[in-house]
Each structure stands twice: as structure tokens, then as C-alpha cells.
Design a protein around this motif. Structure first.
Motif, short mmCIF file in Angstrom:
data_model
loop_
_atom_site.label_atom_id
_atom_site.label_comp_id
_atom_site.label_asym_id
_atom_site.label_seq_id
_atom_site.Cartn_x
_atom_site.Cartn_y
_atom_site.Cartn_z
N VAL A 76 1.14 76.58 10.48
CA VAL A 76 0.41 75.54 9.76
C VAL A 76 -0.61 76.17 8.81
O VAL A 76 -0.67 75.81 7.62
N VAL A 77 -1.41 77.10 9.32
CA VAL A 77 -2.46 77.68 8.47
C VAL A 77 -1.90 78.58 7.38
O VAL A 77 -2.58 78.87 6.40
N ILE A 83 -1.86 72.65 4.31
CA ILE A 83 -3.32 72.74 4.43
C ILE A 83 -4.01 71.95 3.32
O ILE A 83 -5.06 71.34 3.54
N SER A 84 -3.41 71.92 2.14
CA SER A 84 -4.02 71.20 1.02
C SER A 84 -4.08 69.69 1.27
O SER A 84 -4.85 68.98 0.62
N ARG A 85 -3.31 69.20 2.23
CA ARG A 85 -3.33 67.77 2.55
C ARG A 85 -4.49 67.42 3.48
O ARG A 85 -4.76 66.24 3.70
N LEU A 105 -9.57 74.86 11.21
CA LEU A 105 -10.93 74.71 10.68
C LEU A 105 -11.39 76.00 9.98
O LEU A 105 -12.06 75.94 8.95
N ALA A 106 -11.02 77.14 10.56
CA ALA A 106 -11.38 78.41 9.93
C ALA A 106 -10.69 78.56 8.58
O ALA A 106 -11.30 78.99 7.60
N ARG A 107 -9.43 78.20 8.52
CA ARG A 107 -8.66 78.28 7.27
C ARG A 107 -9.26 77.39 6.19
O ARG A 107 -9.25 77.70 5.01
N LEU A 108 -9.85 76.25 6.63
CA LEU A 108 -10.47 75.32 5.69
C LEU A 108 -11.91 75.73 5.33
O LEU A 108 -12.56 75.05 4.55
#
Length: 202
Positions: A76-77, A83-85, A105-108
Motif C-alpha cells: 500500500v505505502v 496513497i494519493s487517495r 501515516l509515516a508515508r503521509l
């Protein structure tokens, strides 16, 4: 108040279902959770097919967003389009993550400067993103929370209900679902975990 329980393919049933079931005991008080998926149907890590109640875009209008975990979270990440969604706003939303959901959350960029909770298997991957992992089941700073361990999903739900409806409402929900004869200790453990894990935002 609407809650998006984000549930990806390969999801852990305990993470998505416990949180949504507990929160939905507050529907009469205006708090309702919806299993929110990137595709119409997702399949759990154990082969359970679930039809999403809301599409992924629902996260932008939800008041609370909880990111569930699963065996495909690293995929997913790594998926920029997926992720852009996930357009989240911690200034107006409560945002939580369960176990490997901390990777999302970290990726975001939502865990910058704060530690997180996650499960043992996900810990090295979360730490590889320069996030300090706590030996604790729950941690929250401001509007962002993380929980580690499948059954810690009850703490994430307790946090959401407490923040939206107050501690008495959270106590009532946990008391209702507690094992018979263990009501008081179950309620106190959940409330204590949330209180112990909450700190002021840095």
C-alpha cells in the motif's frame, strides 16, 4: 460524526471490525463508522471477502479516519496512486492507525517528530522510516493516534469515542462488550491505556 475505517486488501479482521463495531454502538449518539475500501470488495488476510461501505474518497469528508493494518500494508505505502487517495487533514480530523497502519501515516508525513505504536512484525519497517516505536499499546498526540497489537484496536475506539462523546460514553461501550465478570477491569484498562498514551502535541 462519521468515521472512515480504512480497510485495504489483505486486512486484519480484528483491526477493522473491532474498531468499527465498538464505534457503531454510538450510532444513536450520532457517531457512526463505515468500512472504507479502495476497491468495492477487499479480501482479508484469512480470505474473508468484505464489501466496502464507503469508497476511499470518503476519507476527505470523514470526521475521523482510522487506518487498519494487514499483510499488504507495505504494498500500500509503495503505491503512489493509492496513497494519493488518502487526503487527510489532522487540523480538522481525528486520525488513527492500527499496527502496520503506522506505515501509512509515516508515508503521509503525519508521524514526523512523534513516536508511534505498532505490532512486533511491523516494528522494523516503521523504525526504518525514522519513527521511534514505543513499547506501549497506544499513543496519541493532538489529533493523531497509533495503536499496537490487534486487541489494542479497542483502545483506538475508546480514544475516538472519548474525544467525540466523552469518557462516560466510552466507558459504557467497553462495559457492554467486556467479558462477563470482568467488566470493571476491562473498562479501567481501556481508559487507563488511553490516558497513559495521550500527550500534548509537540
Amino acid at each position: 460524526m462519521q468515521v472512515a475505517v480504512v480497510t485495504f486488501d489483505g486486512f486484519n479482521e480484528l483491526d477493522s471490525f473491532i474498531a468499527s463495531a465498538l464505534i457503531n454502538r454510538c450510532r444513536k449518539d450520532g457517531l457512526q463508522a463505515f468500512v472504507t475500501t479502495p476497491t468495492p470488495v477487499v479480501t482479508s488476510m484469512n480470505g474473508v471477502e468484505v464489501t466496502g461501505q464507503r469508497p476511499m474518497e470518503f476519507v476527505t469528508e470523514a470526521d475521523v479516519v482510522l487506518i487498519g493494518s494487514g499483510v499488504k500494508t507495505r504494498d500500500v505505502v509503495a503505491d503512489d496512486r493509492l496513497i494519493s487517495r488518502l487526503v487527510l487533514d489532522p487540523s480538522r480530523q481525528l486520525i488513527g492507525a492500527q499496527c502496520s497502519g503506522a506505515l501509512v501515516l509515516a508515508r503521509l508525513g503525519l508521524l514526523e517528530g512523534m513516536p508511534a505504536c505498532t505490532d512486533r512484525n511491523s516494528r522494523p519497517f516503521v523504525e526504518a522510516l525514522d519513527v521511534t516505536v514505543l513499547d506501549a499499546p497506544f499513543h496519541a498526540e493532538g489529533n493523531i493516534a497509533t495503536a499496537g497489537g490487534c486487541l489494542a484496536s479497542q483502545y483506538l475506539a475508546t480514544w475516538v469515542i472519548t474525544r467525540v462523546l466523552g469518557e462516560d460514553a466510552a466507558r459504557a461501550v467497553i462495559d457492554y462488550v467486556a467479558p462477563v465478570g470482568e467488566n470493571r477491569e476491562t473498562v479501567e484498562r481501556a481508559v487507563r491505556a488511553v490516558h497513559a498514551g495521550e500527550v500534548a502535541p509537540r
